[in-house]
Every structure is written in structure tokens, then in C-alpha cells.
Design a protein around this motif. Structure first.
Motif, PDB file in Angstrom:
ATOM      1  N   ALA A  89      -2.222 -29.525   6.424  1.00  0.00           N
ATOM      2  CA  ALA A  89      -2.921 -29.540   7.721  1.00  0.00           C
ATOM      3  C   ALA A  89      -2.821 -28.191   8.416  1.00  0.00           C
ATOM      4  CB  ALA A  89      -2.348 -30.641   8.608  1.00  0.00           C
ATOM      5  N   ASN A 113      -9.254 -30.035  10.645  1.00  0.00           N
ATOM      6  CA  ASN A 113      -8.275 -31.123  10.636  1.00  0.00           C
ATOM      7  C   ASN A 113      -8.955 -32.495  10.680  1.00  0.00           C
ATOM      8  OD1 ASN A 113      -6.223 -28.988  12.523  1.00  0.00           O
ATOM      9  ND2 ASN A 113      -5.665 -29.768  10.499  1.00  0.00           N
ATOM     10  N   ASN A 130      -3.222 -34.788  10.963  1.00  0.00           N
ATOM     11  CA  ASN A 130      -4.439 -33.997  11.196  1.00  0.00           C
ATOM     12  C   ASN A 130      -5.112 -34.362  12.514  1.00  0.00           C
ATOM     13  OD1 ASN A 130      -5.318 -32.049   8.918  1.00  0.00           O
ATOM     14  ND2 ASN A 130      -4.498 -33.822   7.816  1.00  0.00           N
TER      15      ASN A 130
END
Length: 226
Positions: free
Chosen positions: A18, A104, A140
Motif C-alpha cells: 500500500a 490505494n 488501503n
């Protein structure tokens, strides 16, 4: 708090991915829009070692976790961007800032969609992969939502500076050198101080949790997991 090797194995991988993709996305979009600073420094890279900050990425979250802080907080090495080098500095800054959170959300979407392949995974690895995917969705989405808070140097702060009229954008941009202190104050110090007087001052965390929950439910719905 007992943290096992299994816990580490299902949190570290999605966290590193991430952070790495978030920072690389900033550098990639900046490069496409005219600024080669990050590209020339090798920061447009999927090598996590290029982006991990020893204190901000590893030590600070660990300290907060072990001290039972009301909010976990950390950061990677910021990708250097010379906004004046962008072909259109003001709108370019907005696109560069949005690139990280958007990446993300895309990663969270693919992780949620990947739940459908778990039935094809060998039984011994199914639970481990499921936990990695679940944590990838959560990490994320939190990273995207948190970074969109309108406080420089967070991405949301830079988006706000790029979109607001100058009379509002100028004073907001001047907060950037103090942004990290402001964040620590409102996320950690203020809630801890309020708890001493029986007050719940953990407002930002509540906003992030509510927004994160909404986005996760939406992603699960869109990917057929709801």
C-alpha cells in the motif's frame, strides 16, 4: 498485547504494498505532468526500500500500538515533487496529490475482488491469503481516507490548496511546515488530554473510521462480496 509471527505476516505485506504503490503513484504522475525530480532520484519505483522511512513507517506505528494509542499513525518518505516544474503547477499539484489515494482505492478494489478466487487456493494457504486480502482492503482504504484530510502536507491538503481560491489557499499552504505537528496534536495529544477530563476529543479518528467503513462497504458491494 501478544503479536504473533502470523499477525506480522498478514499485516506487513499489504502495508508495504500500500505504501509503496501510493508513493510511486505520486512520482509517476508528477513525471507524466512534467516534473522529473522523483524519477531522477529513483523514487518512481515499486522497491519498498525506496519509500520506507525507518521511524515513520516502522518505529512510530509500533510505539503507538504498544502504548495503546487511540490512533495508529505513520508515514513513508515523501516523494519529492517540484510543483513549479509541472506544466500546469496548480492543477498538476491536484492530480499528483490525488494519485496516491486513488491508487490505494484501486488496490483495495482488487483485493476485495480477489476474495472470489479463494475457493481455488489450497486449503493450507486459504486462511492466510484471506487475512492478507482483508487487511489489504482495510489498510488501503484507511490510507486513502486519512490522506484526503484537508491538512497540508497530506494529499487532501494539497488538493484543497489547488482548488480553493487564493484568499483561502495561501494561508492553508503556509500550514505545511507545521502539518505533522498539527496531525500529532489532533490525533494523539488532544484525545489523550481530553480523556483526562472525561471528554471524547477523538473527533478526527471518528470521521476517518466512519468514512473508512462507508468506503469498505461500498467496495464489498461493488465487488459482489456484500
Amino acid at each position: 498485547m501478544n503479536i504473533t509471527l502470523y499477525d506480522v505476516s498478514v499485516w506487513v505485506l499489504p502495508l508495504v504494498i500500500a505504501i509503496t504503490f501510493h508513493e510511486a503513484a505520486h512520482g509517476f504522475v508528477a513525471h507524466r505532468l512534467g516534473d522529473n525530480t522523483a524519477f531522477e532520484l529513483g523514487r518512481v519505483s515499486f522497491n519498498p526500500l525506496k519509500h520506507i522511512d525507518p521511524f515513520g513507517t516502522l518505529m512510530l506505528p509500533a510505539i503507538l500500538l504498544l502504548s495503546h494509542s487511540p490512533f495508529l499513525f505513520g508515514y513513508a518518505k515523501p516523494v519529492p515533487v517540484n510543483f513549479r516544474a509541472l506544466r500546469n503547477p496548480r492543477t498538476g499539484m491536484v492530480w499528483v496529490a490525488l494519485a496516491g489515494p486513488a491508487t490505494n482505492i484501486a488496490l483495495a478494489f482488487f483485493a476485495a475482488a480477489a476474495f472470489h478466487v479463494l475457493t481455488y487456493v489450497p486449503a493450507g494457504a486459504e486462511q492466510w491469503l484471506a487475512d492478507n486480502l482483508k487487511n489489504a482492503v482495510v489498510i488501503n482504504v484507511i490510507l486513502a481516507v486519512f490522506n484526503m484530510l484537508p491538512i497540508p502536507p497530506l494529499d487532501g491538503g494539497r488538493v484543497a490548496v489547488g482548488l480553493l481560491p487564493n484568499v483561502l489557499a495561501a494561508p492553508l499552504s503556509r500550514l505545511e511546515p507545521y502539518g505533522m505537528l498539527i496531525l500529532i496534536g489532533i490525533l494523539i495529544v488532544l484525545p489523550l488530554a481530553g480523556s483526562q477530563f472525561g471528554l471524547n476529543l477523538d473527533v478526527i479518528s471518528a470521521i476517518v473510521r466512519t468514512s473508512t467503513g462507508f468506503v469498505i462497504r461500498l467496495l464489498l458491494l461493488v465487488t459482489g462480496n456484500a
